[in-house]
Design a protein around this motif. Sequence first.
Motif, PDB file in Angstrom:
ATOM      1  N   ARG A 135     -17.389  43.317  52.740  1.00  0.00           N
ATOM      2  CA  ARG A 135     -18.673  42.611  52.767  1.00  0.00           C
ATOM      3  C   ARG A 135     -18.416  41.119  52.587  1.00  0.00           C
ATOM      4  O   ARG A 135     -18.721  40.544  51.553  1.00  0.00           O
ATOM      5  CB  ARG A 135     -19.605  43.140  51.684  1.00  0.00           C
ATOM      6  N   ASP A 136     -17.863  40.531  53.611  1.00  0.00           N
ATOM      7  CA  ASP A 136     -17.519  39.126  53.568  1.00  0.00           C
ATOM      8  C   ASP A 136     -18.669  38.281  54.098  1.00  0.00           C
ATOM      9  O   ASP A 136     -19.725  38.796  54.447  1.00  0.00           O
ATOM     10  CB  ASP A 136     -16.222  38.855  54.340  1.00  0.00           C
ATOM     11  N   GLU A 137     -18.457  36.992  54.156  1.00  0.00           N
ATOM     12  CA  GLU A 137     -19.503  36.065  54.566  1.00  0.00           C
ATOM     13  C   GLU A 137     -19.501  35.845  56.072  1.00  0.00           C
ATOM     14  O   GLU A 137     -18.466  35.966  56.728  1.00  0.00           O
ATOM     15  CB  GLU A 137     -19.346  34.731  53.837  1.00  0.00           C
ATOM     16  N   ARG A 138     -20.621  35.472  56.595  1.00  0.00           N
ATOM     17  CA  ARG A 138     -20.860  35.276  58.015  1.00  0.00           C
ATOM     18  C   ARG A 138     -19.759  34.461  58.700  1.00  0.00           C
ATOM     19  O   ARG A 138     -19.300  34.799  59.777  1.00  0.00           O
ATOM     20  CB  ARG A 138     -22.210  34.591  58.183  1.00  0.00           C
TER      21      ARG A 138
ATOM     22  N   TRP B 297     -15.182  35.250  59.882  1.00  0.00           N
ATOM     23  CA  TRP B 297     -14.557  35.980  60.975  1.00  0.00           C
ATOM     24  C   TRP B 297     -13.381  35.230  61.594  1.00  0.00           C
ATOM     25  O   TRP B 297     -12.391  35.833  61.983  1.00  0.00           O
ATOM     26  CB  TRP B 297     -15.584  36.365  62.025  1.00  0.00           C
ATOM     27  N   SER B 298     -13.461  33.911  61.683  1.00  0.00           N
ATOM     28  CA  SER B 298     -12.346  33.163  62.280  1.00  0.00           C
ATOM     29  C   SER B 298     -11.055  33.372  61.487  1.00  0.00           C
ATOM     30  O   SER B 298      -9.966  33.347  62.059  1.00  0.00           O
ATOM     31  CB  SER B 298     -12.676  31.676  62.389  1.00  0.00           C
ATOM     32  N   GLU B 299     -11.173  33.620  60.205  1.00  0.00           N
ATOM     33  CA  GLU B 299      -9.993  33.881  59.371  1.00  0.00           C
ATOM     34  C   GLU B 299      -9.634  35.364  59.323  1.00  0.00           C
ATOM     35  O   GLU B 299      -8.466  35.713  59.142  1.00  0.00           O
ATOM     36  CB  GLU B 299     -10.240  33.375  57.949  1.00  0.00           C
ATOM     37  N   HIS B 300     -10.612  36.242  59.458  1.00  0.00           N
ATOM     38  CA  HIS B 300     -10.381  37.676  59.281  1.00  0.00           C
ATOM     39  C   HIS B 300     -10.104  38.435  60.576  1.00  0.00           C
ATOM     40  O   HIS B 300      -9.592  39.552  60.529  1.00  0.00           O
ATOM     41  CB  HIS B 300     -11.571  38.315  58.573  1.00  0.00           C
ATOM     42  N   ALA B 301     -10.473  37.855  61.708  1.00  0.00           N
ATOM     43  CA  ALA B 301     -10.241  38.524  62.996  1.00  0.00           C
ATOM     44  C   ALA B 301      -8.742  38.692  63.222  1.00  0.00           C
ATOM     45  O   ALA B 301      -7.952  37.814  62.884  1.00  0.00           O
ATOM     46  CB  ALA B 301     -10.849  37.707  64.130  1.00  0.00           C
ATOM     47  N   PRO B 302      -8.332  39.817  63.773  1.00  0.00           N
ATOM     48  CA  PRO B 302      -6.905  40.030  64.043  1.00  0.00           C
ATOM     49  C   PRO B 302      -6.362  38.986  65.025  1.00  0.00           C
ATOM     50  O   PRO B 302      -7.037  38.620  65.990  1.00  0.00           O
ATOM     51  CB  PRO B 302      -6.849  41.422  64.669  1.00  0.00           C
ATOM     52  N   SER B 303      -5.160  38.541  64.754  1.00  0.00           N
ATOM     53  CA  SER B 303      -4.487  37.604  65.656  1.00  0.00           C
ATOM     54  C   SER B 303      -3.932  38.383  66.853  1.00  0.00           C
ATOM     55  O   SER B 303      -3.864  39.622  66.838  1.00  0.00           O
ATOM     56  CB  SER B 303      -3.343  36.907  64.924  1.00  0.00           C
ATOM     57  N   ALA B 304      -3.507  37.663  67.864  1.00  0.00           N
ATOM     58  CA  ALA B 304      -2.906  38.308  69.040  1.00  0.00           C
ATOM     59  C   ALA B 304      -1.676  39.107  68.626  1.00  0.00           C
ATOM     60  O   ALA B 304      -1.446  40.217  69.131  1.00  0.00           O
ATOM     61  CB  ALA B 304      -2.556  37.269  70.090  1.00  0.00           C
ATOM     62  N   ASP B 305      -0.881  38.593  67.693  1.00  0.00           N
ATOM     63  CA  ASP B 305       0.296  39.326  67.223  1.00  0.00           C
ATOM     64  C   ASP B 305      -0.098  40.614  66.508  1.00  0.00           C
ATOM     65  O   ASP B 305       0.547  41.649  66.681  1.00  0.00           O
ATOM     66  CB  ASP B 305       1.148  38.454  66.296  1.00  0.00           C
ATOM     67  N   GLN B 306      -1.162  40.549  65.705  1.00  0.00           N
ATOM     68  CA  GLN B 306      -1.633  41.753  65.015  1.00  0.00           C
ATOM     69  C   GLN B 306      -2.162  42.776  66.010  1.00  0.00           C
ATOM     70  O   GLN B 306      -1.936  43.977  65.850  1.00  0.00           O
ATOM     71  CB  GLN B 306      -2.706  41.394  63.991  1.00  0.00           C
ATOM     72  N   GLU B 307      -2.858  42.309  67.036  1.00  0.00           N
ATOM     73  CA  GLU B 307      -3.332  43.214  68.080  1.00  0.00           C
ATOM     74  C   GLU B 307      -2.158  43.895  68.778  1.00  0.00           C
ATOM     75  O   GLU B 307      -2.172  45.112  68.990  1.00  0.00           O
ATOM     76  CB  GLU B 307      -4.160  42.451  69.119  1.00  0.00           C
TER      77      GLU B 307
ATOM     78  N   PHE C  32      -8.558  46.476  62.048  1.00  0.00           N
ATOM     79  CA  PHE C  32      -7.750  47.680  62.276  1.00  0.00           C
ATOM     80  C   PHE C  32      -7.546  48.501  61.007  1.00  0.00           C
ATOM     81  O   PHE C  32      -6.785  49.459  61.005  1.00  0.00           O
ATOM     82  CB  PHE C  32      -6.387  47.367  62.908  1.00  0.00           C
ATOM     83  N   ARG C  33      -8.252  48.144  59.932  1.00  0.00           N
ATOM     84  CA  ARG C  33      -8.234  48.939  58.708  1.00  0.00           C
ATOM     85  C   ARG C  33      -9.641  49.208  58.208  1.00  0.00           C
ATOM     86  O   ARG C  33      -9.935  50.261  57.674  1.00  0.00           O
ATOM     87  CB  ARG C  33      -7.449  48.227  57.601  1.00  0.00           C
ATOM     88  N   ARG C  34     -10.508  48.198  58.357  1.00  0.00           N
ATOM     89  CA  ARG C  34     -11.868  48.325  57.832  1.00  0.00           C
ATOM     90  C   ARG C  34     -12.831  47.470  58.658  1.00  0.00           C
ATOM     91  O   ARG C  34     -12.431  46.556  59.362  1.00  0.00           O
ATOM     92  CB  ARG C  34     -11.910  47.931  56.364  1.00  0.00           C
ATOM     93  N   VAL C  35     -14.098  47.791  58.521  1.00  0.00           N
ATOM     94  CA  VAL C  35     -15.165  47.034  59.162  1.00  0.00           C
ATOM     95  C   VAL C  35     -15.387  45.761  58.352  1.00  0.00           C
ATOM     96  O   VAL C  35     -15.453  45.806  57.127  1.00  0.00           O
ATOM     97  CB  VAL C  35     -16.476  47.853  59.200  1.00  0.00           C
ATOM     98  N   HIS C  36     -15.513  44.651  59.039  1.00  0.00           N
ATOM     99  CA  HIS C  36     -15.820  43.384  58.376  1.00  0.00           C
ATOM    100  C   HIS C  36     -17.251  42.990  58.703  1.00  0.00           C
ATOM    101  O   HIS C  36     -17.642  42.943  59.876  1.00  0.00           O
ATOM    102  CB  HIS C  36     -14.878  42.272  58.857  1.00  0.00           C
TER     103      HIS C  36
END
Length: 117
Positions: free
Chosen positions: A24-27, A30-40, A78-82
């Motif tokens: 339950r993060d803040e609006r 997302w720019s910090e929490h979204a998976p990077s291309a390497d993580q994808e 890839f682990r939880r809903v943000h």
Amino acid sequence: MTVELNKKAFDHAKHLIKQGQLQRDERDDWSEHAPSADQENDYLDKHGWDDYAQWYLGVDTSMGEETKGRYKFPYGDFRRVHRCGVISAESRAAQQSYGDITDAVAKLHELLDGDHA
């Protein structure tokens, strides 16, 4: 470009929320929490395209099946809903007039926050 709701991803997100696998993060996080291309890429290597697709609420049917460009509107890491990913997807889907995706993401937002409208 034809983007449709990925019903499996929608069901996956609902299941994760009901299981408490959420952030339950803040609006604006997302720019910090979204998976990077390497993580994808790492996730794809370990889990394959079917599991990868479950993390994206939209499918661009004009793109090849095993391409990252096919998958739109990510909602988690890839682990939880943000929460921030859900809000971002909700806003972008509404801007692009994808009604079925907008409705689905609004339902996820409601599951996370209650009535948010």
